[in-house]
Design a protein around this motif. Sequence first.
Motif, short mmCIF file in Angstrom:
data_model
loop_
_atom_site.label_atom_id
_atom_site.label_comp_id
_atom_site.label_asym_id
_atom_site.label_seq_id
_atom_site.Cartn_x
_atom_site.Cartn_y
_atom_site.Cartn_z
N ARG A 82 63.08 51.73 -2.20
CA ARG A 82 62.85 51.70 -0.75
C ARG A 82 62.74 50.27 -0.24
O ARG A 82 63.27 49.92 0.80
CB ARG A 82 61.57 52.46 -0.39
N LEU A 83 62.04 49.44 -1.01
CA LEU A 83 61.83 48.06 -0.60
C LEU A 83 63.15 47.31 -0.55
O LEU A 83 63.42 46.55 0.39
CB LEU A 83 60.87 47.38 -1.58
N ALA A 84 63.99 47.52 -1.55
CA ALA A 84 65.29 46.85 -1.58
C ALA A 84 66.20 47.33 -0.46
O ALA A 84 67.15 46.64 -0.09
CB ALA A 84 65.96 47.09 -2.94
N GLY A 85 65.91 48.52 0.10
CA GLY A 85 66.75 49.08 1.15
C GLY A 85 66.35 48.69 2.56
O GLY A 85 67.01 49.08 3.52
N LYS A 86 65.28 47.92 2.70
CA LYS A 86 64.85 47.52 4.04
C LYS A 86 65.77 46.46 4.62
O LYS A 86 66.27 45.60 3.91
CB LYS A 86 63.41 47.00 3.99
N GLU A 87 65.99 46.55 5.93
CA GLU A 87 66.86 45.59 6.61
C GLU A 87 66.22 44.22 6.72
O GLU A 87 66.90 43.20 6.68
CB GLU A 87 67.21 46.10 8.02
N LYS A 88 64.91 44.20 6.86
CA LYS A 88 64.25 42.90 7.06
C LYS A 88 64.15 42.14 5.75
O LYS A 88 64.44 42.65 4.67
CB LYS A 88 62.86 43.11 7.67
N TYR A 89 63.72 40.89 5.86
CA TYR A 89 63.58 40.00 4.70
C TYR A 89 62.73 40.66 3.62
O TYR A 89 61.66 41.18 3.89
CB TYR A 89 62.92 38.71 5.17
N VAL A 90 63.23 40.66 2.40
CA VAL A 90 62.53 41.27 1.28
C VAL A 90 62.35 40.25 0.18
O VAL A 90 63.27 39.52 -0.17
CB VAL A 90 63.33 42.49 0.74
N GLU A 91 61.14 40.18 -0.35
CA GLU A 91 60.88 39.31 -1.49
C GLU A 91 61.41 39.96 -2.76
O GLU A 91 60.97 41.04 -3.15
CB GLU A 91 59.37 39.08 -1.62
N ALA A 92 62.35 39.31 -3.41
CA ALA A 92 62.91 39.85 -4.65
C ALA A 92 61.83 40.08 -5.69
O ALA A 92 61.89 41.04 -6.46
CB ALA A 92 63.98 38.90 -5.19
N LYS A 93 60.83 39.21 -5.70
CA LYS A 93 59.80 39.32 -6.73
C LYS A 93 59.02 40.62 -6.60
O LYS A 93 58.52 41.15 -7.61
CB LYS A 93 58.86 38.12 -6.68
N ASP A 94 58.90 41.18 -5.38
CA ASP A 94 58.18 42.43 -5.20
C ASP A 94 58.96 43.61 -5.78
O ASP A 94 58.38 44.51 -6.41
CB ASP A 94 57.88 42.67 -3.71
N VAL A 95 60.28 43.62 -5.54
CA VAL A 95 61.13 44.65 -6.11
C VAL A 95 61.14 44.51 -7.64
O VAL A 95 60.97 45.49 -8.37
CB VAL A 95 62.58 44.53 -5.57
N HIS A 96 61.32 43.29 -8.08
CA HIS A 96 61.36 42.97 -9.51
C HIS A 96 60.07 43.39 -10.20
O HIS A 96 60.08 44.02 -11.28
CB HIS A 96 61.57 41.46 -9.64
N ARG A 97 58.94 43.08 -9.58
CA ARG A 97 57.63 43.38 -10.17
C ARG A 97 57.41 44.89 -10.30
O ARG A 97 56.91 45.36 -11.33
CB ARG A 97 56.52 42.75 -9.31
N SER A 98 57.76 45.65 -9.27
CA SER A 98 57.55 47.10 -9.33
C SER A 98 58.34 47.73 -10.46
O SER A 98 57.87 48.64 -11.15
CB SER A 98 57.94 47.75 -8.00
#
Length: 414
Positions: A128-144
Motif C-alpha cells: 500500500r505504501l509503495a502505491g501511494k502517489e505522494k512522496y514515499v520513503e523507500a526505507k519504510d517500504v524496505h523496512r516493512s
Amino acid sequence: MTHWFHRNPLKATAPVSFNLYGVAGSQAANKICNDLRTTRARLLEMFTDTTCNPEIMKNATDAYFSLLQGFIASLDGTTQENKLRFIQNFKWTDTLQGNIPSAQQDAIFELVSMAFNVAVWHTKFASRLAGKEKYVEAKDVHRSLKIAAGIFKHLKEVHIPRLITPAEKGRDLEPRVIDTYMVQCQAEAQEVTIARAIELKHNATLIAALAFETANFYQKADHALNTLEPECSSKWRKYLQLKQHFYMAYAYCYHGQTLLASDKCGESIRSLQEAEKCYSRAEALCKEYRQTKGPGSTAKPSEQLFFTKLGGLIKNTLQKCERENGFIYFHKVPAEAPQLELKASYGLADPMSFEFPALSEQCTPEVYATFDLTKGVRDEKVKTLIWFCTFEEEVKPVKEPDLKPQKDTGCVIS
C-alpha cells in the motif's frame, strides 16, 4: 505500485473468549483472561484498519503476545510445560486453503498463527505504501518487508518446531510455504533497492548484480512451492516466475551496459538479446498469471510503468550497441548468452531480527498458581488435539479494505 505485488489473503480466525470459569481462581487471573480477549480482538481489528501503521501494529502485538506468553512460558520454576498451554482451543484458516480452518488446542499454535498474520500485514502495508502517489520513503517500504521476513524466519526456526502436531501439507506453517513467504519478502525488499539504485543512476554493475540476486530469490521461492497442489499454488508460482524473468531481463540489460563500457560490444549485444528473451517471457507470464485462478489479489505488473520502461530500455540499448558495433567495433556476436556470475556487494536484504515481547508483568508465579485446572478442565492431557472443521463451522474470511489503484509513478520511491 499498489498492483506491483501479489498478496495472498490474511488468515481468518474464530473468536476466543478465554472464559476459564472455575479455572481462573483469583481476580488477577480473571483480569489476565479478560485482557487476553480484548487485546486479541484489538489486534485483529488492526489487520483491516487502513490507518494502522507499524508503530500501532507493534503496540497491539506486544500487548497481546506479552499476555499470551503467560500460557506458554514456564512460570513455576520447573522445566515442565506451562499447565495453561493446552487449555484453550484456537481455529485459524490458511492463506492458500480457503475458509475451512484447522484447529489446535495449543497456545503456541495461536502464537505462531497470529504472528504469521502480523508478517502478512507488514507485506500488505509495504504494498500500500509503495502505491501511494505522494512522496514515499523507500526505507519504510524496505523496512516493512524485512520485518515480515524476520517474523517468518523466527517462527520457522524457533516456535513452529515446538508444535505437538506438525502442520499439514500446504498449510501456512509447513516449511515450504513459510520459506516461500520469507524469500519473497527478501526479493521484494531488494526490488525497492533496485528501483532506488536506478533512480539515483548508480553503477550498472551494481544494478545488474542486485537484479541477478533478486531473480535468484524469486526462483528459490518458486521452487519451494513446486510440490504443492497446483490449485492452491499455481497463481502464486506464476507471479514468482514472472518476477524471476523480469529481473533476469534487468540483469542482462545492465550487464550489457557494463560490457559495452568495457568495449566488449559483441558480448554486450548478446547479453541484450538475452534480456529481450527474458522480458518477452515475463510478458507472457503476466498474461498467464492474470488468467490463472487461485488465492490472492491480482497484481498487474505488465501495466506498471516500471515494467514497460524496462522494455524500452532494452530496445534502445540494444539498438545503440548494434549501431556502435557496425561503425566502430565490428565484433562477432557470440552464439551463447554470457553466464551471469554476479555477486552484489551492497543492497542485499536480510531478514530483520525479531523477538516476541517479554512476559507481561501481570503474569507472575503467584497469579499462575491461582489457575486450577482441576476445577474446570478434564484431567487428561489434550496435547495432540487437531481436526479440520466442517463447512458449517467455517470461519468467516477477513474482509480486507478494497483499495483503489492509484496513478502509477514508475516506482519513484526516494
